[in-house]
Design a protein around this motif. Structure first.
Motif, mmCIF file in Angstrom:
data_model
loop_
_atom_site.group_PDB
_atom_site.id
_atom_site.type_symbol
_atom_site.label_atom_id
_atom_site.label_comp_id
_atom_site.label_asym_id
_atom_site.label_seq_id
_atom_site.Cartn_x
_atom_site.Cartn_y
_atom_site.Cartn_z
ATOM 1 N N GLN A 240 29.478 43.660 -27.567
ATOM 2 C CA GLN A 240 28.063 43.658 -27.223
ATOM 3 C C GLN A 240 27.754 42.480 -26.299
ATOM 4 N N MET A 241 26.985 42.756 -25.258
ATOM 5 C CA MET A 241 26.514 41.681 -24.399
ATOM 6 C C MET A 241 25.287 41.069 -25.051
ATOM 7 N N ALA A 242 25.449 39.856 -25.552
ATOM 8 C CA ALA A 242 24.367 39.194 -26.276
ATOM 9 C C ALA A 242 23.139 39.020 -25.385
ATOM 10 N N ARG A 243 21.982 39.058 -26.005
ATOM 11 C CA ARG A 243 20.762 38.739 -25.274
ATOM 12 C C ARG A 243 20.814 37.281 -24.850
ATOM 13 N N LEU A 244 20.704 37.050 -23.560
ATOM 14 C CA LEU A 244 20.776 35.702 -23.046
ATOM 15 C C LEU A 244 19.397 35.055 -23.054
ATOM 16 N N ARG A 245 19.382 33.764 -22.993
ATOM 17 C CA ARG A 245 18.136 33.016 -23.078
ATOM 18 C C ARG A 245 17.325 33.165 -21.783
ATOM 19 N N VAL A 246 16.030 33.416 -21.926
ATOM 20 C CA VAL A 246 15.133 33.532 -20.773
ATOM 21 C C VAL A 246 13.855 32.740 -21.053
ATOM 22 N N SER A 247 14.013 31.441 -21.257
ATOM 23 C CA SER A 247 12.884 30.591 -21.614
ATOM 24 C C SER A 247 12.267 29.894 -20.410
ATOM 25 N N THR A 248 13.088 29.413 -19.490
ATOM 26 C CA THR A 248 12.575 28.680 -18.336
ATOM 27 C C THR A 248 12.373 29.630 -17.156
ATOM 28 N N GLY A 249 11.702 29.119 -16.116
ATOM 29 C CA GLY A 249 11.456 29.939 -14.935
ATOM 30 C C GLY A 249 12.733 30.386 -14.258
ATOM 31 N N TRP A 250 13.693 29.478 -14.123
ATOM 32 C CA TRP A 250 14.959 29.844 -13.490
ATOM 33 C C TRP A 250 15.725 30.849 -14.333
ATOM 34 N N GLU A 251 15.690 30.708 -15.658
ATOM 35 C CA GLU A 251 16.359 31.683 -16.521
ATOM 36 C C GLU A 251 15.711 33.059 -16.389
ATOM 37 N N ARG A 252 14.400 33.104 -16.324
ATOM 38 C CA ARG A 252 13.711 34.398 -16.186
ATOM 39 C C ARG A 252 14.019 35.044 -14.839
ATOM 40 N N LEU A 253 14.257 34.222 -13.832
ATOM 41 C CA LEU A 253 14.566 34.762 -12.508
ATOM 42 C C LEU A 253 16.001 35.272 -12.422
ATOM 43 N N ILE A 254 16.949 34.537 -12.998
ATOM 44 C CA ILE A 254 18.370 34.779 -12.741
ATOM 45 C C ILE A 254 19.062 35.572 -13.846
ATOM 46 N N VAL A 255 18.717 35.329 -15.111
ATOM 47 C CA VAL A 255 19.479 35.937 -16.207
ATOM 48 C C VAL A 255 19.391 37.465 -16.227
ATOM 49 N N PRO A 256 18.206 38.093 -16.157
ATOM 50 C CA PRO A 256 18.207 39.565 -16.139
ATOM 51 C C PRO A 256 19.011 40.128 -14.973
ATOM 52 N N ARG B 225 6.652 43.175 -12.490
ATOM 53 C CA ARG B 225 6.454 42.609 -11.150
ATOM 54 C C ARG B 225 7.598 41.687 -10.733
ATOM 55 N N ASN B 226 8.356 41.180 -11.698
ATOM 56 C CA ASN B 226 9.494 40.322 -11.360
ATOM 57 C C ASN B 226 10.573 41.075 -10.585
ATOM 58 N N ALA B 227 10.507 42.414 -10.612
ATOM 59 C CA ALA B 227 11.494 43.196 -9.859
ATOM 60 C C ALA B 227 11.387 42.935 -8.368
ATOM 61 N N LEU B 228 10.219 42.503 -7.917
ATOM 62 C CA LEU B 228 10.054 42.199 -6.495
ATOM 63 C C LEU B 228 10.928 41.027 -6.059
#
Length: 555
Positions: free
Chosen positions: A174-190, A352-355
């Motif tokens: 299983q690919m663990a859910r990665l952390r998306v707490s900071t702005g850079w994490e929200r941009l890059i991790v997904p 909207r982050n898909a943009l």
């Protein structure tokens, strides 16, 4: 404008193909197969979780208790391999296990802390540590290879085993859910997970007839016998991307593999800065391309055409009034956004982050080029003080292609053992039946036996129930450690079952009886972390321990 129109049309055709003909990589419905119903307790196979840990004191309090609090009905034990940590990782693990035992005296999850030695030439540190952990795991049917930064909800191991046994799978990852707490994490991790799925479409990887094979190193359940028959970790000892290499090894052996997104497993490792995420990607990006300059050039061109060109065509087409260019670019961009949306929803991020995906793709392009630069400069894949260059035969960028790897093809590294004599150790006499018949005997096929070639003696403490930090004494018959140069090993609860499989590794009890454990070395795989998700898992584990303690008090 004709060249830009051609590029925009190529990009549009590429996105139509990716969306419909590339294994539906963008869908997020590959989750653990459902259970086929309840089963008797006797039908649950034995599982040993092997956790390589190098300087993990920051995340261990949120992850190790989640493993100790598993509600697995069968035999579950943990082997944590302390890899020359300098932050007290091993001592912290023992403390956490003692606290769990104090809260749950009837605990059924055992913990053993051992060490690993510096990896010999040709081995990565993480695989070397895992090799020692597997050797200490005994004859369990399943091995759960999980990273120290991974938190498991209470039913995680049960769900993994159900999927493996009900659906006859040899590797469940299983690919663990990665952390998306900071702005850079929200941009890059997904986008990181999205690109990984694009590179290794999960549906294709899960298809036995497909040559695609992939896994996620943070959480992989593998049948011990299948791994041993495929050559063990010796067969992939130099793999920087060890999870994918493990899946390929098992699948080429004829085993069935499965990979999907996790619902009950999350990573606690933080990557708060762009530099942290940059290093995480650049560490292995060039290795994904088999250190090939040709593949690097193709990747750069492909990323530019597929992700950047639609935006450029849309803006230029609208600005110049060229309807054809604008329409082609906008349609390609729309398909890009549509395919990225499910991953954003999986991570609870706004659509909207898909943009921003074209911008993130440009960042990944720069990270990939920097990864190649690092390898060319001799820095290679670096992780916690260790650096790995491209394996011999690949440093010029050539890729030899897949080969069948079996036990007969593996030439295990041999390192002379270095023994340390422990002092002031009281050991309980061991029944002759539990002793190996010939401790010095070597199997006929050394490649199938993950022995401990550089093992150093280590004392094993078996503690059931509450631990007094000032005077670690168990009940009558428990073994109490003391020694110079040797790490203590703590077995909480039932501990690891006695005995060993001669073809796959020595049991922990046998290792304790012979005063052997592996000394110190490892490398930690670094998938990112999921802050709130990880904390929620840790709280659920603590709630489970607290509830069990209250129930015990009422009794």
């Amino acid at each position: 404008m004709l060249p830009l129109l051609v590029i925009a049309l190529i990009s549009l055709a590429s996105w139509i193909f990716l969306a419909l003909g590339w294994g539906f990589f963008w869908r997020t419905d590959q989750r653990l197969p459902r259970s086929r119903g309840p089963r008797p307790s006797a039908d649950w196979p034995a599982v040993v979780a092997v956790v390589p840990a190098r300087d993990e004191a920051e995340v261990l309090p949120r992850t190790l208790p989640s493993l100790l609090a598993q509600d697995y009905p069968g035999s579950l034990n943990i082997v944590l391999v302390d890899d020359a940590s300098t932050d007290g990782t091993g001592d912290l693990a023992r403390k956490l296990a003692a606290e769990a035992a104090a809260d749950r005296p009837e605990a059924v999850v055992g913990l053993t802390v051992i060490g690993s030695s510096e990896p010999p030439e040709g081995w990565t540190g993480k695989l070397w540590a895992l090799r020692h952990g597997i050797a200490a795991a005994g004859g369990a049917e399943f091995l759960l290879l999980t990273d120290a930064d991974i938190a498991h909800e209470p039913g995680s191991v049960r769900a993994l085993v159900e999927a493996a046994t009900d659906h006859r799978l040899d590797l469940v990852s299983q690919m663990a859910r990665l952390r998306v707490s900071t702005g850079w994490e929200r941009l890059i991790v997904p986008a990181f997970v999205y690109f990984f799925a694009m590179l290794y479409p999960f549906r294709w990887s899960n298809n036995p007839r497909s040559r695609v094979a992939a896994a996620a190193g943070g959480c992989s359940l593998v049948r011990r016998q299948v791994l041993a028959e495929a050559g063990g970790l010796d067969a992939i000892r130099d793999a920087v991307i060890d999870d994918v290499a493990l899946a390929r090894l098992v699948k080429r052996r004829g085993g069935r593999t499965w990979l999907g997104l996790a619902d009950h497993v999350s990573s606690c490792r933080p990557y708060p800065r762009l530099a942290d995420l940059w290093d995480m990607v650049a560490r292995t990006a060039y290795a994904q391309l088999f250190w090939s300059p040709l593949l690097l050039a193709g990747t750069v061109l492909g990323l530019a055409v597929v992700f950047v060109a639609p935006v450029v065509a849309t803006i230029v087409g609208i600005g110049t009034g060229d309807v054809a260019v604008a329409a082609a670019g906008l349609l390609a961009w729309s398909i890009m956004i549509t395919t990225f949306t499910p991953m954003l929803r999986y991570y609870d991020q706004p659509v909207r982050n898909a943009l921003t995906l074209p911008f993130t793709a440009a960042l990944y392009l720069a990270m990939t080029m920097d990864s190649a630069r690092r390898h060319r400069a001799g820095r290679g894949a670096a992780w916690k003080g260790r650096t790995y260059a491209a394996p011999e035969g690949k440093r010029a960028g050539q890729h030899t292609g897949p080969q069948h790897i079996g036990p007969q093809h593996v030439e295990p590294q041999h390192v002379e053992p270095q023994y340390v004599e422990p002092r002031h150790v009281r050991l309980r006499p061991v029944a002759p039946s539990a002793q190996p018949e010939n401790p010095s005997a070597q199997p006929e096929n050394p490649s199938a036996q993950p022995e401990n070639p550089s093992a150093q003696p280590e004392n094993v403490v078996r503690q059931r129930g509450r631990v007094d930090p000032g005077d670690v004494q168990g009940r009558a018959g428990d073994t109490v450690p003391s020694g110079s140069g040797a790490r203590a090993s703590l077995v909480v609860g039932r501990g690891i079952a006695q005995g060993a499989d001669q073809g796959a590794g020595q049991g922990v009890e046998a290792a304790a009886q012979r005063h052997r454990t592996v000394g110190q070395r490892a490398d930690e795989d670094a998938r990112s972390g999921q802050g709130q998700q990880c904390d929620a898992v840790a709280h659920r584990a603590a709630d489970r321990i607290g509830a069990d303690r209250r129930a015990g008090d009422q009794d």
